[in-house]
Design an enzyme around this catalytic site. Structure first.
Site, PDB file in Angstrom:
ATOM      1  CD  GLU A  58     -12.226   1.679  -0.510  1.00 33.90           C
ATOM      2  OE1 GLU A  58     -12.725   0.760   0.165  1.00 33.90           O
ATOM      3  OE2 GLU A  58     -10.991   1.843  -0.654  1.00 33.90           O
ATOM      4  CE  LYS A 115     -10.886   2.944   4.038  1.00 30.61           C
ATOM      5  NZ  LYS A 115      -9.505   2.785   3.572  1.00 30.61           N
ATOM      6  CD  GLU A 167      -2.985  -0.586   2.485  1.00 30.54           C
ATOM      7  OE1 GLU A 167      -2.920   0.523   3.067  1.00 30.54           O
ATOM      8  OE2 GLU A 167      -3.712  -1.512   2.874  1.00 30.54           O
ATOM      9  CD  GLU A 213      -8.222   6.456   6.323  1.00 30.10           C
ATOM     10  OE1 GLU A 213      -8.588   5.356   5.887  1.00 30.10           O
ATOM     11  OE2 GLU A 213      -7.034   6.772   6.491  1.00 30.10           O
TER      12      GLU A 213
END
Length: 486
Positions: free
Chosen positions: A316, A319, A262, A325
């Site tokens: 997303e 989250k 990541e 985030e």
């Protein structure tokens, strides 16, 4: 000489270099309620030339959609299944049969991430990690898949005790014997690699007053010399990765390879999330892709071509946490790009990274000081760690304070006066206060991206953590030096 010889020769050199270069993949997270179908996602990934995908589970719809695509896949055994996989070999075999054997090789599963950042999991699953990895591997052996599918587990940089300078990189002492040595032995024996999640954004956000944005974004900068080995670094990513390589070397595991599972940069953040912007995200990820695909390792490991997974494919919307985030995506849910960067060598030919822009959201962000205390308005003040800041932010701030910040961190080294108690909050409080006093207790000297704050009364609640007479002596010494009494 044939006038066409030189261009052809240079092209040949480039082709050879790229053939030995690293690889770029993408993390396909799905904590959202508005994402396209798995079939559409696979078509999107293929259209971008991405050859690797990492997912956070073994969802049947996703694995079926990836079947026959030619995309190499890393799947995840979630943290909540570590206990069962560790305690019950039959569970591990059943999991492998249902989630791996049923799809491979049509779906080209190349690795299994057993858990994710287990050391920071609040459910205390660390003790199950190594047994779970071994049981999953034994299940692969049973089905004769152990040669083609590797087993590892992604670690966060918070697993490091020290990361600055890079040459001083070391793992947290309490994890070495029970976890790291047996895990690294396992990786060596099975021919696998260490999975690492690395985010220069966190370090920059916490220390934007001292870390150059150009250094964090792979842009032209004077570089930083490692005081331990003299190597010069021109980007923060390389420095973070070499800190992990140094930690491996310190334990005599130089031969264990690494994959960055990541890394990324948010395109949007809250007001205090310095550096989160579309321009900076495009610069970081675009320049990182160029850095990886054009070959060459790190200053410490020049031959270590890396495989790197960008985080993440989509924004997303479900989250938790700060705004950032939900804004790491390369694409919006409608499959439109958040910003335009290439993912292939061919795409790099005409790519020009975004030019310099303001730090965040088109506006320069000034860091507020929690407590609002300066030496012109108060007598004795102290800087202490904010225990609510989170391990990632505290560790990044501690690394800076003891590194570039020049804090006197000798007393919190192993076996030194103030090493005990060996907690991140205690060590950070000592280092932050040392830095704060050294800087003259000026406005902004006790911020560290929200990881610290100023108190105006002797912080016994904090210093009780480090309450030995000798340790308090060091703190008193710092204050006396600041006011010029010694």
């Amino acid at each position: 000489m044939d006038p066409n010889f030189l261009p052809c020769f240079l092209l040949l050199l480039c082709i050879v270099a790229f053939a030995d270069a690293g690889s770029v993949g993408v993390n396909y997270g799905r904590i959202a309620n508005n994402l396209p179908s798995a079939v559409k996602v696979v078509n999107l990934v293929k259209s971008q030339g991405l050859e690797r995908v990492k997912v956070y589970d073994t969802d049947p719809a996703v694995l079926k959609a990836l079947s026959g695509s030619g995309i190499k896949v890393t799947v995840d055994l979630p943290n909540q299944l570590l206990y069962s996989a560790a305690k019950y070999p039959n569970f591990a075999r059943s999991w492998v049969q249902k989630n791996i054997v049923a799809y491979h090789p049509s779906t080209q599963i190349e690795s299994i991430a057993v858990g994710n950042e287990v050391f920071v999991d609040p459910h205390n699953t660390t003790k199950f990690l190594i047994p779970a990895m071994k049981n999953i591997h034994q299940a692969l052996v049973k089905f004769n898949l152990h040669s083609s599918i590797k087993v590892s587990s992604p670690i966060a940089l918070s697993a490091l005790q020290s990361s600055y300078p890079s040459s001083a990189g070391s793992f947290r002492p309490e994890l070495i014997e029970p976890v790291f040595k047996p895990m690294l032995d396992f990786l060596r024996q099975t021919g696998s690699y260490l999975m690492v999640n690395a985010y220069p954004f966190f370090a920059y956000e916490s220390n934007s007053d001292v870390i150059s944005l150009d250094y964090a974004l792979f842009r032209e900068n004077p570089g930083v010399v490692d005081s331990g080995n003299g190597l010069k670094y021109f980007n923060l990513f390389d420095a973070q990765i070499d800190a992990v390589f140094a930690a491996l070397s310190a334990l005599k595991y130089d031969d264990v390879k690494m994959v960055v599972t990541e890394t990324g940069w948010p395109s949007k953040g809250d007001e205090n999330e310095v550096g989160a912007s579309v321009e900076n995200a495009a610069a970081y990820n675009g320049n990182l892709v160029r850095r990886i695909l054009t070959g060459g390792g790190t200053p410490l490991k020049p031959q270590a071509d890396l495989t790197v997974y960008l985080f993440a494919l989509f924004n997303e919307n479900e989250k938790d946490g700060p705004t950032s985030e939900r804004n790491y995506g390369l694409f919006y849910p409608d499959q439109q790009k958040v910003y335009d960067i290439p993912f292939t060598v061919e795409g790099l030919k005409n790519y020009k990274a975004p030019s310099r822009s303001p730090v965040s959201g088109g506006q320069q962000v000034s860091a507020p000081v929690r407590g609002g205390v300066s030496k012109s308005t108060t007598g004795n003040t102290w800087c202490v760690a904010n225990p609510d800041a989170g391990k990632e932010k505290l560790q990044a701030a501690l690394d800076f304070a003891c590194g570039e910040g020049g804090a006197d961190c000798r007393p919190i080294q192993p076996d030194a006066t103030c090493y005990s108690p060996n907690t991140l909050v205690a060590h950070s409080s000592f280092a932050f206060n040392s830095y704060y006093q050294k800087k003259g207790r000026g406005m902004g000297d006790c911020y560290f991206g929200g990881a610290a704050f100023v108190v105006t009364q002797e912080p016994s609640a904090y210093f009780s953590l480090i309450s030995s007479i000798s340790c308090l002596f060091w703190l008193l010494l710092a204050n006396l030096r600041m006011i010029g009494l010694i």
